[in-house]
Design a protein around this motif. Structure first.
Motif, PDB file in Angstrom:
ATOM      1  N   SER A  63       0.894  -1.244   0.009  1.00 62.45           N
ATOM      2  CA  SER A  63       0.117   0.044  -0.164  1.00 62.45           C
ATOM      3  C   SER A  63       1.027   1.235  -0.046  1.00 62.45           C
ATOM      4  CB  SER A  63      -0.967  -0.032   1.250  1.00 62.45           C
ATOM      5  OG  SER A  63      -1.729  -1.020   1.042  1.00 62.45           O
ATOM      6  N   ILE A  64       0.814   2.129  -0.812  1.00 61.08           N
ATOM      7  CA  ILE A  64       1.260   3.287  -0.927  1.00 61.08           C
ATOM      8  C   ILE A  64       0.365   4.350  -0.761  1.00 61.08           C
ATOM      9  CG2 ILE A  64       2.822   4.857  -2.473  1.00 61.08           C
ATOM     10  CD1 ILE A  64       3.635   2.407  -4.062  1.00 61.08           C
ATOM     11  N   ALA A  84      -6.037  -0.828  10.337  1.00 61.85           N
ATOM     12  CA  ALA A  84      -7.243  -1.038   9.585  1.00 61.85           C
ATOM     13  C   ALA A  84      -6.982  -2.131   8.962  1.00 61.85           C
ATOM     14  CB  ALA A  84      -8.149  -0.090   8.714  1.00 61.85           C
ATOM     15  N   VAL A  85      -5.625  -2.337   8.004  1.00 64.23           N
ATOM     16  CA  VAL A  85      -5.254  -3.601   7.142  1.00 64.23           C
ATOM     17  C   VAL A  85      -4.760  -4.666   8.201  1.00 64.23           C
ATOM     18  CG1 VAL A  85      -4.960  -2.055   5.278  1.00 64.23           C
ATOM     19  CG2 VAL A  85      -3.031  -2.589   6.876  1.00 64.23           C
ATOM     20  N   ALA A  86      -4.400  -4.424   9.287  1.00 66.32           N
ATOM     21  CA  ALA A  86      -3.952  -5.433  10.117  1.00 66.32           C
ATOM     22  C   ALA A  86      -5.238  -6.258  10.784  1.00 66.32           C
ATOM     23  CB  ALA A  86      -3.103  -5.060  11.347  1.00 66.32           C
ATOM     24  N   THR A  87      -6.111  -6.948  10.123  1.00 69.60           N
ATOM     25  CA  THR A  87      -7.256  -7.536  10.379  1.00 69.60           C
ATOM     26  C   THR A  87      -6.872  -8.751  11.362  1.00 69.60           C
ATOM     27  OG1 THR A  87      -7.171  -8.591   8.294  1.00 69.60           O
ATOM     28  CG2 THR A  87      -8.478  -6.777   8.437  1.00 69.60           C
ATOM     29  N   ASP A  88      -5.772  -9.556  11.070  1.00 66.98           N
ATOM     30  CA  ASP A  88      -5.702 -10.750  11.641  1.00 66.98           C
ATOM     31  C   ASP A  88      -4.268 -11.113  11.803  1.00 66.98           C
ATOM     32  OD1 ASP A  88      -5.274 -12.391   9.420  1.00 66.98           O
ATOM     33  OD2 ASP A  88      -7.591 -12.169   8.925  1.00 66.98           O
ATOM     34  N   ALA A  89      -4.070 -12.165  12.326  1.00 66.90           N
ATOM     35  CA  ALA A  89      -2.590 -12.657  12.464  1.00 66.90           C
ATOM     36  C   ALA A  89      -1.920 -13.426  11.129  1.00 66.90           C
ATOM     37  CB  ALA A  89      -2.416 -13.954  13.506  1.00 66.90           C
TER      38      ALA A  89
END
Length: 407
Positions: free
Chosen positions: A107-108, A183-188
């Motif tokens: 993501s930029i 927000a993009v760190a949704t899960d492990a």
């Protein structure tokens, strides 16, 4: 005998070359990703949490936050991540169906962009010398974070064989790039790394634009020896023993003076072949990523690299081709169109010389490469290239060992 052993293993002053000329942003970006982030080491790699193995559902999501200060360096870092973040759990079949495929996501984020139209300018800025044609053939999204009134736009490449996804992200009023990263760190399963002007150093004046030649020269030598492996049949291509003679031949000829002589001779004969020499560097930069992936797959108390590679030859050959696809797109190449493929097939009626001439013309004059395609398609269309993917993979232990002995 001990004297000759010491003589063979004596350290050398490594020859160097300016692969990127005096472009410090590209050189420093490579240094940051391979050294400070660990992507070029077997130590602690923050980017992929020390490796992603086959069968894993994890993927890398790098969030590069642009700013006026160091803007081009940050874009160069995103480029370098696209060149090295390739993993064996990429599912090519799922990707070509538009399903979840464990692609690396980059993501930029440009906080100044408030509309999708303004992100067109960011894409234009990325193209050319930095990202080449990558955003045209990899899945690329344009979105404005936290503004539900603006729909996400894609380039229609949801079924792309490319194992990289690009997100070009604007930020709505009242929100921040940090909130997007959260927000993009949704899960492990998502390994998120945020790169911004605050997370990289301020002074890289001591980083030389001269880059070591040992490993690039050893990669280059792979394409010089020919050998019996070029006659291996498709049914036997994943049998490690079929390459033993070629590996022995290779190990006998990777002597620094000989390799350097070949390298310099090529530069004299083909001064415009900078991309071919750069390709050797980019290939070698990915070796440690492959090694980390294999370590992540190993359950044994001891790790035998040669043994692990031989157990996973096809997996690693597929991985190498995925990496190579992105390399070529970044360097400005593109795949064949349907018409060009049709012309290629028709050329066979006029003989092998006609086919070769047509392919070389497209590659050298228009930067169109037949091999930019899925690995499955490559098996059917151009099997000769597949043999090199297998052979190169098998040589990784020899290259790393000889490199350590020489330095």
């Amino acid at each position: 005998m001990e004297f000759f052993k010491r003589l063979f293993q004596r350290k050398i002053t490594e020859p160097t070359e300016k692969f990127y000329g005096d472009d410090r942003d590209l050189v420093v970006a490579r240094h940051i990703v391979l050294n400070e982030m660990g992507a070029g080491s077997q130590g602690n790699c923050v980017i992929d949490d020390n490796g992603i193995g086959a069968g894993s559902g994890r993927h890398v999501h790098a969030v590069v936050v642009l700013s006026d200060e160091k803007r081009r360096l940050l874009l160069a870092i995103a480029r370098q991540l696209a060149l090295v973040c390739h993993y064996p759990n990429f599912d090519e079949n799922a990707a070509e169906k538009g399903e979840q495929a464990n692609r690396t996501v980059i993501s930029i984020v440009d906080s100044k962009c408030r509309t999708v139209e303004s992100l067109d300018g960011l894409e234009k800025e990325m193209k050319g010398e930095l990202f080449g044609n990558l955003s045209d053939y990899a899945l690329c999204r344009k979105m404005v974070f936290a503004d539900s009134s603006i729909p996400t736009e894609t380039n229609g490449k949801e079924c792309s064989f490319v194992d990289i996804e690009l997100n070009l992200v604007g930020i709505a009023d009242g929100t921040t790039a940090e909130q997007y990263a959260q927000a993009v760190a949704t899960d492990a399963s998502t390994i998120v790394t945020v790169i911004s002007k605050e997370t990289i150093g301020n002074d890289y004046s001591d980083i030389s634009t001269e880059i070591g030649l040992l490993r690039p020269m050893m990669v280059d030598t792979v394409y010089r020896i020919g050998g019996t492996f070029l006659s291996i049949r498709k049914a036997d291509v994943a049998v490690a023993g079929n390459y033993s003679n070629a590996i022995n031949d290779y190990c006998r000829i990777i002597k620094v003076n000989k390799m350097l002589g070949n390298w310099q001779q090529d530069k004299t004969k083909n001064p415009d072949g900078k991309e071919l020499r750069l390709s050797n560097l980019l290939c070698g930069d990915h070796f440690e990523t492959k090694v980390r992936s294999l370590r992540a797959m190993s359950k044994a108390s001891t790790f035998d690299l040669k043994e692990k590679i031989e157990e996973n030859m096809e997996l690693l050959a597929r991985l190498e081709h995925s990496r190579w696809n992105v390399e070529k797109l970044v360097l400005g190449y593109r795949p064949y169109t349907a018409k060009e493929l049709d012309d290629d097939c028709k050329a066979f009626t006029e003989g092998a010389a006609k086919v070769k001439a047509l392919r070389n013309k497209l590659k050298n004059e228009q930067k169109v490469h037949l091999d930019i395609r899925s690995f499955g398609s490559l098996l059917h269309y151009h099997f000769d290239s597949v043999r090199y993917d297998y052979f190169l993979t098998l040589l990784i232990p020899s290259v790393l060992k000889r490199e350590t002995e020489m330095k």
